[in-house]
Write an enzyme that holds these catalytic residues in place. Structure first.
Site, PDB file in Angstrom:
ATOM      1  N   PRO A   1       0.822  -1.220   0.000  1.00 50.79           N
ATOM      2  CA  PRO A   1       0.000   0.000   0.000  1.00 50.79           C
ATOM      3  C   PRO A   1       0.853   1.266   0.000  1.00 50.79           C
ATOM      4  O   PRO A   1       0.363   2.345  -0.299  1.00 50.79           O
ATOM      5  CB  PRO A   1      -0.807  -0.089   1.294  1.00 50.79           C
ATOM      6  CG  PRO A   1      -0.620  -1.460   1.826  1.00 50.79           C
ATOM      7  CD  PRO A   1       0.584  -2.059   1.179  1.00 50.79           C
TER       8      PRO A   1
ATOM      9  N   GLU B   1       2.394  -8.355   8.743  1.00 49.97           N
ATOM     10  CA  GLU B   1       2.547  -6.913   8.969  1.00 49.97           C
ATOM     11  C   GLU B   1       3.478  -6.270   7.958  1.00 49.97           C
ATOM     12  O   GLU B   1       3.530  -5.060   7.838  1.00 49.97           O
ATOM     13  CB  GLU B   1       3.083  -6.649  10.381  1.00 49.97           C
ATOM     14  CG  GLU B   1       2.117  -7.030  11.478  1.00 49.97           C
ATOM     15  CD  GLU B   1       0.749  -6.394  11.293  1.00 49.97           C
ATOM     16  OE1 GLU B   1       0.677  -5.161  11.210  1.00 49.97           O
ATOM     17  OE2 GLU B   1      -0.243  -7.145  11.222  1.00 49.97           O
TER      18      GLU B   1
ATOM     19  N   ARG C   1      -3.552  -8.736 -20.534  1.00 51.69           N
ATOM     20  CA  ARG C   1      -4.622  -8.588 -21.521  1.00 51.69           C
ATOM     21  C   ARG C   1      -4.292  -7.550 -22.581  1.00 51.69           C
ATOM     22  O   ARG C   1      -4.975  -7.466 -23.597  1.00 51.69           O
ATOM     23  CB  ARG C   1      -5.968  -8.317 -20.845  1.00 51.69           C
ATOM     24  CG  ARG C   1      -6.023  -7.050 -20.071  1.00 51.69           C
ATOM     25  CD  ARG C   1      -7.301  -6.972 -19.272  1.00 51.69           C
ATOM     26  NE  ARG C   1      -8.493  -6.819 -20.116  1.00 51.69           N
ATOM     27  CZ  ARG C   1      -8.800  -5.711 -20.769  1.00 51.69           C
ATOM     28  NH1 ARG C   1      -8.010  -4.657 -20.705  1.00 51.69           N
ATOM     29  NH2 ARG C   1      -9.886  -5.638 -21.504  1.00 51.69           N
TER      30      ARG C   1
ATOM     31  N   ASP D   1     -11.769  -0.144 -23.982  1.00 47.90           N
ATOM     32  CA  ASP D   1     -12.023  -0.178 -22.541  1.00 47.90           C
ATOM     33  C   ASP D   1     -12.064   1.188 -21.891  1.00 47.90           C
ATOM     34  O   ASP D   1     -11.482   2.124 -22.394  1.00 47.90           O
ATOM     35  CB  ASP D   1     -10.874  -0.894 -21.821  1.00 47.90           C
ATOM     36  CG  ASP D   1     -10.931  -2.365 -22.024  1.00 47.90           C
ATOM     37  OD1 ASP D   1     -11.988  -2.850 -22.353  1.00 47.90           O
ATOM     38  OD2 ASP D   1      -9.885  -2.997 -21.839  1.00 47.90           O
TER      39      ASP D   1
HETATM   40  N1  ADE Z   1      -0.670  -5.376   0.008  1.00 48.81           N
HETATM   41  C1  ADE Z   1      -1.607  -5.132   0.923  1.00 48.81           C
HETATM   42  N2  ADE Z   1      -2.436  -4.157   0.524  1.00 48.81           N
HETATM   43  C2  ADE Z   1      -2.002  -3.751  -0.710  1.00 48.81           C
HETATM   44  C3  ADE Z   1      -2.419  -2.772  -1.653  1.00 48.81           C
HETATM   45  N3  ADE Z   1      -3.472  -1.981  -1.432  1.00 48.81           N
HETATM   46  N4  ADE Z   1      -1.727  -2.649  -2.789  1.00 48.81           N
HETATM   47  C4  ADE Z   1      -0.647  -3.433  -3.022  1.00 48.81           C
HETATM   48  N5  ADE Z   1      -0.198  -4.362  -2.175  1.00 48.81           N
HETATM   49  C5  ADE Z   1      -0.858  -4.526  -1.029  1.00 48.81           C
END
Ligand code: ADE
Length: 248
Positions: free
Chosen positions: A88, A115, A152, A167
């Site tokens: 994230p 974690e 794709r 798309d």
């Molecule tokens: N691992 C956990 N959450 C994630 C996300 N939102 N994007 C990429 N990898 C992740």
């Protein structure tokens, strides 16, 4: 294109990639996918790959040695690929990134769990990608999303070469227009816009463009702000506004 995926749940990757568009692309040799399990690179009893964080706190952290071992193995199998860690904290993955990935010979995708991963693994990571501002239990779904969005776009992967070009997002960052198929009438009502049954391909193209513009304007002000309206766009949009949303 070759993807190597480092994950302690390789079955999540192989299960998903066995079917559908990607399953076919793999069978036809257009896409190769090789999972690598860090457990196979652990020197601890029972293939242990995680431990408690130094400094205390909740959760477990994936240890560096098995991850570095798996990365090294993937690198020797896919020497031209960069190592991308799914997190994230990474850069937000977008359609334009999928297009750039599709021009690469391969990618090595590192899926974390728990974690997080020991920060020292980052020395072996070339780039970090997020699929959105939410936290998942691991990087496997993000890795699958990145692979599917990329694969794709490879020549020959989609049956109809045109369908990727139409798309959402592909063309100038617009959302897709609505689609209809048989039956023409539903018991519950809901009609197919007459223009789609007209056989007039020029009018159909204008209707689709107008619907794509209208949807983008209504639903995605962020994309709309980036879009430069041509004179033709303006006319299609006005027509769409006049006929309403998908109804003629
Ligand atoms: N691992 C956990 N959450 C994630 C996300 N939102 N994007 C990429 N990898 C992740």
């Amino acid at each position: 294109m070759r993807f190597d995926v480092i994950t302690i749940f390789p079955e999540l990757i192989t299960g998903y990639l066995a079917v559908g568009i990607l399953g076919r692309a793999r069978q036809r040799g257009l896409v190769q996918v090789q999972p690598w399990n860090p457990r196979d690179f652990s020197e601890l009893p029972h293939g242990r790959v995680d431990d408690r964080p130094f400094g205390g706190g909740p959760g477990m952290v994936l240890m560096a040695p098995p991850l570095l071992g798996a990365i090294a193995a993937a690198r020797s199998a896919n020497p031209d690929a960069r190592v991308a860690y799914l997190t994230p904290q990474g850069r937000q993955f977008r359609q334009e990134d999928a297009r750039e990935f599709a021009s690469r010979p391969g990618m090595i995708l590192l899926a974390g769990r728990y974690e997080g991963i020991d920060e020292r693994v980052m020395a072996a990571v070339d780039e970090e990608w997020s699929i959105g501002d939410y936290v998942l239990a691991g990087g496997e779904l993000p890795a699958l999303i990145l692979m599917e969005a990329t694969a794709r776009l490879l020549p020959g992967v989609l049956g109809d070469e045109d369908s990727a070009a139409q798309d959402s997002f592909t063309e100038l960052g617009l959302l897709d227009c609505p689609h209809y198929t048989r039956p023409e009438r539903l018991g519950s009502g809901g009609e197919v816009p007459a223009v789609l049954l007209s056989g007039d391909h020029r009018r159909i193209a204008r209707w689709r463009r107008g619907q794509a513009l209208l949807r983008t304007q209504e639903r995605r002000p962020d994309l709309w702000a980036q879009h430069i309206l041509s004179q033709e766009d303006l006319l299609c949009l006005q027509e769409a506004e006049n006929v309403g949303h998908g109804r003629v």
